[in-house]
Design a protein around this motif. Sequence first.
Motif, mmCIF file in Angstrom:
data_model
loop_
_atom_site.group_PDB
_atom_site.id
_atom_site.type_symbol
_atom_site.label_atom_id
_atom_site.label_comp_id
_atom_site.label_asym_id
_atom_site.label_seq_id
_atom_site.Cartn_x
_atom_site.Cartn_y
_atom_site.Cartn_z
ATOM 1 N N GLU A 2 -20.559 -41.848 -73.545
ATOM 2 C CA GLU A 2 -19.588 -42.922 -73.373
ATOM 3 C C GLU A 2 -19.475 -43.769 -74.643
ATOM 4 O O GLU A 2 -18.379 -44.167 -75.049
ATOM 5 N N LEU A 5 -17.388 -41.891 -77.199
ATOM 6 C CA LEU A 5 -15.958 -41.949 -76.881
ATOM 7 C C LEU A 5 -15.370 -43.314 -77.229
ATOM 8 O O LEU A 5 -14.248 -43.407 -77.741
ATOM 9 N N ASP A 6 -16.140 -44.370 -76.953
ATOM 10 C CA ASP A 6 -15.679 -45.712 -77.319
ATOM 11 C C ASP A 6 -15.530 -45.837 -78.832
ATOM 12 O O ASP A 6 -14.577 -46.440 -79.336
ATOM 13 N N LEU A 8 -14.905 -43.402 -80.991
ATOM 14 C CA LEU A 8 -13.737 -42.637 -81.429
ATOM 15 C C LEU A 8 -12.439 -43.355 -81.087
ATOM 16 O O LEU A 8 -11.482 -43.342 -81.874
ATOM 17 N N ASN A 9 -12.390 -43.983 -79.920
ATOM 18 C CA ASN A 9 -11.188 -44.728 -79.536
ATOM 19 C C ASN A 9 -10.945 -45.907 -80.467
ATOM 20 O O ASN A 9 -9.800 -46.215 -80.821
ATOM 21 N N ASN A 10 -12.004 -46.560 -80.881
ATOM 22 C CA ASN A 10 -11.870 -47.725 -81.756
ATOM 23 C C ASN A 10 -11.446 -47.344 -83.170
ATOM 24 O O ASN A 10 -10.980 -48.211 -83.928
ATOM 25 N N THR A 12 -8.944 -45.859 -84.058
ATOM 26 C CA THR A 12 -7.494 -45.989 -84.214
ATOM 27 C C THR A 12 -7.070 -47.462 -84.241
ATOM 28 O O THR A 12 -5.876 -47.753 -84.220
ATOM 29 N N ASN A 13 -8.047 -48.347 -84.298
ATOM 30 C CA ASN A 13 -7.777 -49.789 -84.308
ATOM 31 C C ASN A 13 -8.133 -50.363 -85.682
ATOM 32 O O ASN A 13 -9.307 -50.523 -86.003
ATOM 33 N N GLU A 187 -0.558 -45.537 -81.942
ATOM 34 C CA GLU A 187 -1.127 -44.299 -81.400
ATOM 35 C C GLU A 187 -0.136 -43.148 -81.480
ATOM 36 O O GLU A 187 -0.495 -42.024 -81.837
#
Length: 228
Positions: A2, A5-6, A8-10, A12-13, A187
């Motif tokens: 988890e 994944l967090d 990797l998601n960040n 793009t920020n 995104e």
Amino acid sequence: MEALLDFLNNLTNPDWIVAHGGLYLLLFIVFAETGILIGFFLPGDPILFIAGIIIANLTLGPVDSVLTLLYWIALISAAGIVGNFVGYWCGKYFGHRLLRMKDNWLFKKEYIFRAQEFYDKRGGMAIILARFLPVVRTFAPIVAGIVKMDFKKFALYNVVGGILWVGSLATLGYLLGENAWVQRNLEYVIMAIVFLATAPVLLKLGTGAGKRKQATPAVETETVEEEC
């Protein structure tokens, strides 16, 4: 998992990247994706595009902004170039061990075979083209090391490919970075950037394969006519 994944998601920020290392984080990610075997899952293309966005939104004058862009491109290119050199030496000295490894959720020999097939089709140019293909760009230098590609030749393609990859995507992000629509739909823009970066390479590969198939019957026809 988890936490990964967090993370990797960040990535793009842009604001999160600036708050968690900025340029240093970008250098690590590019190096890891191009030089460390398990770095293949890192989003290199979006990261380079976001690097340009970050620079575009800094409070700098026009000249300082361009100089900062060139400075970042130089450092990030160097990280990608060094990463590929690490991959090459790993392939040269430890490739036989990699091929004996068992597949798991993080590593599959299929990745190496896919990169090797790509390399066999394109030769030295594969080192440049692979920069624009996720996963393949991680394993292409390893395969070059496994097949013991001439180091001077590899170094040339590595440097050229690294500068083209980083320079093109970072500059594109810089040019579009202040656009309000791009910022609201980042995104979707990133997905489009990844597609545009990989599509020309895939199209060229497909076209090349088609030409080779067409050339084979022509050679056979000429041979038959000569025998007659």
